[in-house]
Design an enzyme around this catalytic site. Structure first.
Site, short mmCIF file in Angstrom:
data_model
loop_
_atom_site.label_atom_id
_atom_site.label_comp_id
_atom_site.label_asym_id
_atom_site.label_seq_id
_atom_site.Cartn_x
_atom_site.Cartn_y
_atom_site.Cartn_z
N CYS A 258 0.84 -1.20 0.00
CA CYS A 258 0.00 0.00 0.00
C CYS A 258 0.87 1.25 0.00
O CYS A 258 1.71 1.43 0.89
CB CYS A 258 -0.91 0.00 1.22
SG CYS A 258 -1.98 1.46 1.31
N GLY B 292 -0.37 -6.22 -11.80
CA GLY B 292 -0.14 -4.93 -12.46
C GLY B 292 -0.58 -4.90 -13.90
O GLY B 292 -0.07 -5.67 -14.73
#
Length: 743
Positions: free
Chosen positions: A445, A585
């Protein structure tokens, strides 16, 4: 009207507004009355498109711009116009809200010992729950009905403990006539909660109350309003669920358990024993390693003796992680990522229906969990479809002892910055939530509020601490496996993930010398960006491939390891010592998915924004080809989300407001989808920004609008007109919103 029910925002471009002129004629089934010729537009049917079927290229592909066919562009062919919002707005999509405030404490409003209250500014405690950095107005009935009347017949209510002092309304007919808005006619006028449970737990407050109530004549001739139940359906619902008032939902923690956590009445014996062991051994280990560094270099004859001495003095911890449930990742198990705000139960339920095989909760903060905060524990709830086994075709390495029948889809992700916090969080999770596939530690994060407290990506720069946290989580998690999600590193052009991966797979130097063993993780997920990048620029799948190759090499090296001093104790190894590796991703199509499996050699791929933009990406992966979803089909997914939202958050005014808010959060991503039938070039790229375009019909154009007012109008098709006090401010503001806000 919706325009009056939201914050000030802008109108779309004039040419786009013309396209939306008939949106009031859109029916809930997606049909639009065409005022021009009197015909209906139902949207195109679903079409499967292979790359070889793609239209011939008519223009060169421009990097960063979605190549829309000329006939669908709003501007003339020679000018593609201003590109719409792209991935750079996804920084805000991660959300910096009060859920991630490091100084947030569920006990702030309680009286401490001696009767002294907390002196913090009361303004800091007004807003609680999700997305508290933004305001959404309120969704309340005009007149509040007393709970002693909400679930009872008109003439035999429950006695109100407050009597005449009660500020709520006790006159049921007055409430129904003046206190609440009219019943909704969507979903066939039937209450989604009643349809699933056989009884509506909101009673008279439900916006579909007319579908499960009637007026009966009593023996004395009076007319009484009563609620109805479907006895057969209610009995079936009670049999199918073990949780109170939560049909089809698991991991529902009892209220008493959360109260006991908040009052510190719940013990954590496993964590306490482990932490006591850590403290007892830390000073001894530190002194021995410090003394060893002072020894003269070159005393190779004593090296093995020192290792043996370390092992001899090593005291085993009270628990070992060897008997954990085995995991499996393969090409047939695409993963839905932990999603900030949007990783809620209704959205995950929709994605599972469309083919997601592994799901993760939204990241939960450790401290609020062990303090019993209701909002944080709500993130642990999962739908019954998430506790079914994932697809298992044995297309990848299968760990010895893996039992697919005991596997499930749903896992929980947590954030913690200290070993004691992580250990206690894991212990209470495994004690109170039995239906968890694995517990994942978030080390990716990038939100500043999280990293400033030492959680999230901040752990990437402290490999030793991270290893200790994961090892402690393994020791106290019973049979639940522990996994970890990381990024490439904290800074651009300075990746550190390879070094970290080696430490997590083999163990750090100190752990090996002391005989502690590995961290015991069953799987590692790598997001191919640094903390500094956040979501700008494309994910580096080349680096992910390097890390995958490293893990495979480490496995081979460990399998031929002959130095028994350095060999890991089998009892410390989770998942039989096999560490699965998942890449994350920019996965936006089945082409991306299978390309990453083939070229990066990862075990599976985690999908995040790609699923938000088009949840049927999992269906595409299963089919192995593009699916050109019609606007009507896409609208049906919105309808499903709305239905699932009402079943989760309630069908009263407040539940509808919550469902609408989270639906709008999703639509702020879904509007970025460009139908493949409109593209000149395939595959689509998640980083590409689309110029202004119109769809193949008016509904498709509406669903591509970046104006948040149009998102609200879409929500009104299923949730009715927005409450007059409802507000919505997009996390990542659209161009239309910014123009109006600034002007």
């Amino acid at each position: 009207m919706a325009d009056e029910a939201v914050n000030a925002g802008s109108a779309p471009e004039p040419v786009q507004r013309e396209l939306y002129s008939n949106i009031d004629k859109i029916e809930p089934d997606g049909r639009i009355e065409n005022q021009g010729n009197g015909t209906d537009i139902a949207g195109s049917t679903k079409r499967k498109i292979n790359e070889e079927d793609a239209p011939a290229t008519v223009s060169k592909r421009q990097k960063g711009v979605a190549s829309i066919k000329a006939e669908y562009l709003v501007q003339p062919t020679g000018n593609r116009g201003v590109a719409r919002r792209g991935a750079e707005g996804d920084d805000e999509a991660e959300g910096a809200d009060d859920r991630y405030r490091g100084d947030r404490n569920s006990r702030d409003n309680r009286q401490g010992q001696g009767g002294k209250g907390n002196k913090r500014d009361k303004k800091n405690n007004k807003q609680k729950g999700q997305n508290t950095s933004r305001t959404f107005g309120s969704s309340y009935d005009k007149i509040q009905l007393c709970n002693t009347r909400a679930l009872y017949p008109e003439f035999s209510p429950k006695e109100c403990p407050f009597g005449d002092r009660c500020r709520m309304e006790h006159d049921l007919r007055k409430y129904l006539e003046k206190g609440k808005r009219e019943d909704l006619t969507t979903f066939g006028g039937k209450c989604p909660v009643y349809e699933s449970r056989g009884v509506c737990t909101l009673g008279w407050k439900c916006r579909f109350a007319g579908s499960h109530s009637e007026e009966r004549e009593t023996e004395d001739g009076r007319k009484e309003l009563v609620l109805t139940e479907d006895a057969e359906r209610k009995a079936a619902a009670e049999i199918s669920t073990a949780a109170e008032d939560e049909v089809g939902v698991v991991n529902v923690v009892p209220k008493e358990a959360k109260i006991n956590l908040s009052k510190r009445k719940t013990g954590t014996p496993r964590s306490d024993a482990y932490l006591q062991w850590v403290n007892a051994n830390s000073d001894d280990l530190r002194s021995r390693f410090d003394n060893k560094k002072k020894l003269a270099i070159g005393k190779e004859d004593t090296e093995k003796e020192d290792k043996d001495d370390n092992r001899a003095q090593y005291t085993e911890p009270p628990f070992l992680p060897s008997e954990k449930r085995r995991l499996y990742y393969g090409p047939e198990t695409p993963v839905l990522a932990p999603l900030t705000t949007q990783g809620n139960l209704p959205f995950r339920r929709l994605c599972v229906e469309l083919g997601a095989q592994v799901t993760w909760s939204e990241m939960a903060m450790g401290l609020p969990l062990i303090q019993g905060e209701k909002g944080e524990w709500a993130l642990m709830k999962a739908h019954e479809s998430e506790i079914r086994p994932p697809t298992f075709l044995q297309k990848n390495t299968v760990v010895q002892g893996y039992d697919n029948t005991k596997d499930l889809k749903f896992g929980v992700q947590i954030a913690a910055n200290k070993p004691w916090l992580a250990c206690k969080t894991v212990e209470v999770l495994t004690a109170l939530c039995p239906s968890i596939r694995a517990i994942d530690l978030n080390c990716g994060c990038p939100i500043n509020l999280v990293c400033e407290q030492g959680s999230g990506s901040a752990l990437l720069d402290n490999g030793g601490k991270l290893e200790n946290i994961l090892r402690g989580m393994n020791y106290v998690s019973n049979e639940t496996p522990i996994t970890v999600k990381i990024r490439m590193g904290t800074k651009d052009n300075q990746p550190t993930a390879q070094k970290l991966v080696k430490r997590l797979v083999l163990g750090g130097y100190e752990a090996i010398e002391a005989g502690k063993g590995t961290s015991g993780v069953a799987a590692i997920t790598l997001h191919g960006r640094s903390k500094q990048q956040r979501y700008t620029r494309s994910a580096d799948w080349g680096y992910i491939a390097d890390c995958a190759a490293l893990i495979n090499r480490l496995k081979r090296e460990r399998s031929v390891q002959t130095d028994t001093i350095r060999e890991a104790d089998p009892r410390d190894l989770a998942n039989d010592g096999h560490v699965y590796f998942v890449g994350n991703g920019d996965c936006y199509s089945h082409v991306d998915y299978f390309s990453h499996l083939e070229n990066a050699k990862v075990d599976s791929v985690m999908v995040a924004r790609g699923a938000l933009i088009k949840p049927w990406i999992f269906e595409e992966i299963s089919a192995g080809q593009y699916l050109d979803k019609s606007a009507t089909e896409r609208l049906s997914y919105v309808e499903k989300f709305a239905k699932y939202g009402l079943q989760t958050w309630g069908s009263d005014e407040m539940g509808i407001g919550t469902t609408r808010r989270f639906l709008l959060e999703w639509l702020s991503f879904a509007c970025r989808y460009v139908p493949v039938g409109l593209l000149e070039h395939l595959p689509p790229n998640i980083q590409d920004r689309a110029p202004a375009f119109k769809g193949r019909d008016e509904l498709e154009t509406l669903m591509s609008s970046e104006n948040y007012k149009d998102w609200i109008k879409i929500s009104e098709m299923f949730l009715g007109p927005a409450h007059p006090n409802f507000r919505f401010e997009p996390k990542h503001k659209s161009n239309a919103y910014e123009i109006e806000a600034e002007g």
